[in-house]
Write a protein that holds these residues in place. Structure first.
Motif, PDB file in Angstrom:
ATOM      1  N   MET A 152     122.539  13.901 143.558  1.00 28.88           N
ATOM      2  CA  MET A 152     121.598  12.834 143.276  1.00 28.88           C
ATOM      3  C   MET A 152     121.778  11.750 144.336  1.00 28.88           C
ATOM      4  O   MET A 152     122.889  11.355 144.650  1.00 28.88           O
ATOM      5  N   THR A 153     120.669  11.269 144.826  1.00 28.50           N
ATOM      6  CA  THR A 153     120.716  10.236 145.857  1.00 28.50           C
ATOM      7  C   THR A 153     120.865   8.855 145.226  1.00 28.50           C
ATOM      8  O   THR A 153     120.628   8.667 144.025  1.00 28.50           O
ATOM      9  N   HIS A 154     121.242   7.905 146.033  1.00 29.70           N
ATOM     10  CA  HIS A 154     121.375   6.527 145.563  1.00 29.70           C
ATOM     11  C   HIS A 154     120.016   5.975 145.113  1.00 29.70           C
ATOM     12  O   HIS A 154     119.947   5.194 144.161  1.00 29.70           O
ATOM     13  N   THR A 155     118.962   6.394 145.791  1.00 27.09           N
ATOM     14  CA  THR A 155     117.627   5.935 145.432  1.00 27.09           C
ATOM     15  C   THR A 155     117.241   6.429 144.038  1.00 27.09           C
ATOM     16  O   THR A 155     116.709   5.663 143.228  1.00 27.09           O
ATOM     17  N   GLU A 156     117.536   7.693 143.749  1.00 26.28           N
ATOM     18  CA  GLU A 156     117.232   8.237 142.420  1.00 26.28           C
ATOM     19  C   GLU A 156     118.040   7.522 141.342  1.00 26.28           C
ATOM     20  O   GLU A 156     117.508   7.183 140.284  1.00 26.28           O
ATOM     21  N   ARG A 157     119.298   7.283 141.627  1.00 22.34           N
ATOM     22  CA  ARG A 157     120.161   6.589 140.672  1.00 22.34           C
ATOM     23  C   ARG A 157     119.652   5.164 140.439  1.00 22.34           C
ATOM     24  O   ARG A 157     119.618   4.690 139.303  1.00 22.34           O
ATOM     25  N   LYS A 158     119.209   4.514 141.501  1.00 21.44           N
ATOM     26  CA  LYS A 158     118.674   3.160 141.384  1.00 21.44           C
ATOM     27  C   LYS A 158     117.405   3.158 140.532  1.00 21.44           C
ATOM     28  O   LYS A 158     117.209   2.268 139.705  1.00 21.44           O
ATOM     29  N   GLN A 159     116.547   4.153 140.708  1.00 26.87           N
ATOM     30  CA  GLN A 159     115.319   4.250 139.922  1.00 26.87           C
ATOM     31  C   GLN A 159     115.633   4.485 138.441  1.00 26.87           C
ATOM     32  O   GLN A 159     114.975   3.917 137.569  1.00 26.87           O
ATOM     33  N   ILE A 160     116.620   5.301 138.160  1.00 26.25           N
ATOM     34  CA  ILE A 160     116.994   5.575 136.771  1.00 26.25           C
ATOM     35  C   ILE A 160     117.606   4.332 136.133  1.00 26.25           C
ATOM     36  O   ILE A 160     117.336   4.029 134.966  1.00 26.25           O
ATOM     37  N   LYS A 161     118.386   3.586 136.884  1.00 23.36           N
ATOM     38  CA  LYS A 161     118.943   2.340 136.345  1.00 23.36           C
ATOM     39  C   LYS A 161     117.826   1.348 136.032  1.00 23.36           C
ATOM     40  O   LYS A 161     117.874   0.646 135.031  1.00 23.36           O
ATOM     41  N   GLN A 162     116.805   1.301 136.883  1.00 26.99           N
ATOM     42  CA  GLN A 162     115.662   0.423 136.617  1.00 26.99           C
ATOM     43  C   GLN A 162     114.908   0.891 135.381  1.00 26.99           C
ATOM     44  O   GLN A 162     114.489   0.079 134.555  1.00 26.99           O
ATOM     45  N   LEU A 163     114.750   2.184 135.229  1.00 33.64           N
ATOM     46  CA  LEU A 163     114.110   2.735 134.034  1.00 33.64           C
ATOM     47  C   LEU A 163     114.914   2.370 132.783  1.00 33.64           C
ATOM     48  O   LEU A 163     114.339   1.992 131.757  1.00 33.64           O
ATOM     49  N   LEU A 164     116.222   2.436 132.870  1.00 33.37           N
ATOM     50  CA  LEU A 164     117.092   2.045 131.759  1.00 33.37           C
ATOM     51  C   LEU A 164     116.890   0.575 131.414  1.00 33.37           C
ATOM     52  O   LEU A 164     116.769   0.220 130.235  1.00 33.37           O
ATOM     53  N   TYR A 192     113.094   8.378 128.632  1.00 38.84           N
ATOM     54  CA  TYR A 192     111.764   8.917 128.367  1.00 38.84           C
ATOM     55  C   TYR A 192     111.603   9.308 126.901  1.00 38.84           C
ATOM     56  O   TYR A 192     110.514   9.145 126.329  1.00 38.84           O
ATOM     57  N   LEU A 193     112.644   9.785 126.283  1.00 33.81           N
ATOM     58  CA  LEU A 193     112.597  10.086 124.858  1.00 33.81           C
ATOM     59  C   LEU A 193     112.321   8.829 124.050  1.00 33.81           C
ATOM     60  O   LEU A 193     111.458   8.819 123.163  1.00 33.81           O
ATOM     61  N   MET A 194     113.017   7.747 124.360  1.00 32.35           N
ATOM     62  CA  MET A 194     112.829   6.496 123.628  1.00 32.35           C
ATOM     63  C   MET A 194     111.435   5.909 123.877  1.00 32.35           C
ATOM     64  O   MET A 194     110.807   5.393 122.960  1.00 32.35           O
ATOM     65  N   LYS A 195     110.942   6.007 125.100  1.00 32.56           N
ATOM     66  CA  LYS A 195     109.587   5.531 125.394  1.00 32.56           C
ATOM     67  C   LYS A 195     108.550   6.348 124.621  1.00 32.56           C
ATOM     68  O   LYS A 195     107.584   5.807 124.091  1.00 32.56           O
ATOM     69  N   HIS A 196     108.760   7.637 124.544  1.00 31.33           N
ATOM     70  CA  HIS A 196     107.863   8.518 123.814  1.00 31.33           C
ATOM     71  C   HIS A 196     107.877   8.186 122.321  1.00 31.33           C
ATOM     72  O   HIS A 196     106.818   8.092 121.686  1.00 31.33           O
ATOM     73  N   LEU A 197     109.060   7.983 121.761  1.00 26.51           N
ATOM     74  CA  LEU A 197     109.176   7.615 120.348  1.00 26.51           C
ATOM     75  C   LEU A 197     108.505   6.282 120.074  1.00 26.51           C
ATOM     76  O   LEU A 197     107.793   6.124 119.076  1.00 26.51           O
TER      77      LEU A 197
END
Length: 79
Positions: free
Chosen positions: A1-13, A67-72
């Motif tokens: 996993m790249t740093h960019t992907e990790r950064k995007q997931i942290k932003q999603l969190l 994504y599960l929580m957003k869907h719920l």
């Protein structure tokens, strides 16, 4: 996993859970997320998303949780 992907997931969190909204992305670690999940999420959600497991795909599991929580949330607000 790249740093960019990790950064995007942290932003999603941060966008998904208000508890992380003011947290510095550098301070968001797997240990912090596991601790938070154990205090705030139902055990079945933790088990279903495997957040409590250690492994190289941890950030993908966090993404799955978000994504599960957003869907719920979406389906709960339709009523």
């Amino acid at each position: 996993m790249t740093h960019t992907e990790r950064k995007q997931i942290k932003q999603l969190l941060k966008d998904t859970f208000w508890q992380f909204s003011t947290e510095d992305p550098q301070n968001i670690t797997p240990k912090l997320i596991r601790y938070w999940a154990s205090k705030n999420l139902h055990p079945e959600i933790i088990e279903a998303t495997a957040i409590n497991y250690i492994g190289s795909d941890f950030w993908y599991r966090v993404e799955k949780l978000c994504y599960l929580m957003k869907h719920l949330h979406y389906w709960l607000t339709l009523e």
